[in-house]
Design a protein around this motif. Sequence first.
Motif, PDB file in Angstrom:
ATOM      1  N   GLN A 114       0.818  -1.209   0.000  1.00 10.25           N
ATOM      2  CA  GLN A 114       0.000   0.000   0.000  1.00 10.25           C
ATOM      3  C   GLN A 114       0.850   1.257   0.000  1.00 10.25           C
ATOM      4  N   HIS A 115       1.997   1.214   0.642  1.00 10.12           N
ATOM      5  CA  HIS A 115       2.864   2.391   0.703  1.00 10.12           C
ATOM      6  C   HIS A 115       3.562   2.634  -0.623  1.00 10.12           C
ATOM      7  N   VAL A 116       3.808   1.573  -1.380  1.00  7.82           N
ATOM      8  CA  VAL A 116       4.444   1.717  -2.683  1.00  7.82           C
ATOM      9  C   VAL A 116       3.411   2.132  -3.724  1.00  7.82           C
ATOM     10  N   LEU A 117       2.258   1.473  -3.733  1.00 10.00           N
ATOM     11  CA  LEU A 117       1.236   1.749  -4.743  1.00 10.00           C
ATOM     12  C   LEU A 117       0.510   3.064  -4.516  1.00 10.00           C
ATOM     13  N   LEU A 118       0.221   3.388  -3.288  1.00  8.61           N
ATOM     14  CA  LEU A 118      -0.533   4.592  -2.952  1.00  8.61           C
ATOM     15  C   LEU A 118       0.387   5.620  -2.294  1.00  8.61           C
ATOM     16  N   SER A 119       1.495   5.913  -2.954  1.00  4.21           N
ATOM     17  CA  SER A 119       2.518   6.762  -2.335  1.00  4.21           C
ATOM     18  C   SER A 119       2.260   8.255  -2.509  1.00  4.21           C
ATOM     19  N   LYS A 120       1.256   8.624  -3.282  1.00  8.50           N
ATOM     20  CA  LYS A 120       0.961  10.043  -3.468  1.00  8.50           C
ATOM     21  C   LYS A 120       0.548  10.658  -2.137  1.00  8.50           C
ATOM     22  N   GLY A 121       1.174  11.767  -1.788  1.00 12.34           N
ATOM     23  CA  GLY A 121       0.874  12.428  -0.527  1.00 12.34           C
ATOM     24  C   GLY A 121       1.705  11.921   0.640  1.00 12.34           C
ATOM     25  N   ARG A 122       2.525  10.914   0.406  1.00 19.54           N
ATOM     26  CA  ARG A 122       3.392  10.406   1.472  1.00 19.54           C
ATOM     27  C   ARG A 122       4.788  11.011   1.316  1.00 19.54           C
ATOM     28  N   GLU A 123       5.568  10.875   2.354  1.00 19.21           N
ATOM     29  CA  GLU A 123       6.911  11.449   2.373  1.00 19.21           C
ATOM     30  C   GLU A 123       7.884  10.576   1.583  1.00 19.21           C
TER      31      GLU A 123
END
Length: 147
Positions: free
Chosen positions: A29-38
């Motif tokens: 989830q952190h790789v695929l939905l990384s938009k908006g993450r640091e």
Amino acid sequence: MNHARNAAMALVALLLVVAGVWSSWGSAQHVLLSKGREHGTLTVTGCNEETCSGRYVPDGPPSPHTTLTIEHSVAAGKGQALPVVVKPGTSEAVRTGWGGGLHAWLPLGGALLLAAPVVGGGLRLTRTAWSLAGVGGALLLGAFFAL
């Protein structure tokens, strides 16, 4: 009796695949939905048996994190600079790009390989079983070569 056996085998195969997706989603989830993450770059400075740690430089605004940890299996070695995304609320990083994405889905690849004999032998769906095994094997090999 034949329908009960088919239902049981289908349930086992489904359980294996769902468990693979569930195990993979924690990192994927952190790789695929990384938009908006640091996002940033982690330079590995040292490793132990399970994790590696290093100096973190963010891509955007300054970050409260100066050092992060990452799984030992995705960190190539000391001095390696890796593109990462930070898990929100932690000091853990997940590798991004093809290598990180494929590594995150490794549990699903293993689950597909485990489900293939159940589908082929238990349900007598040999083409479907070969397809599951092919996709699972391709995922494992892709992660091996991407990292």
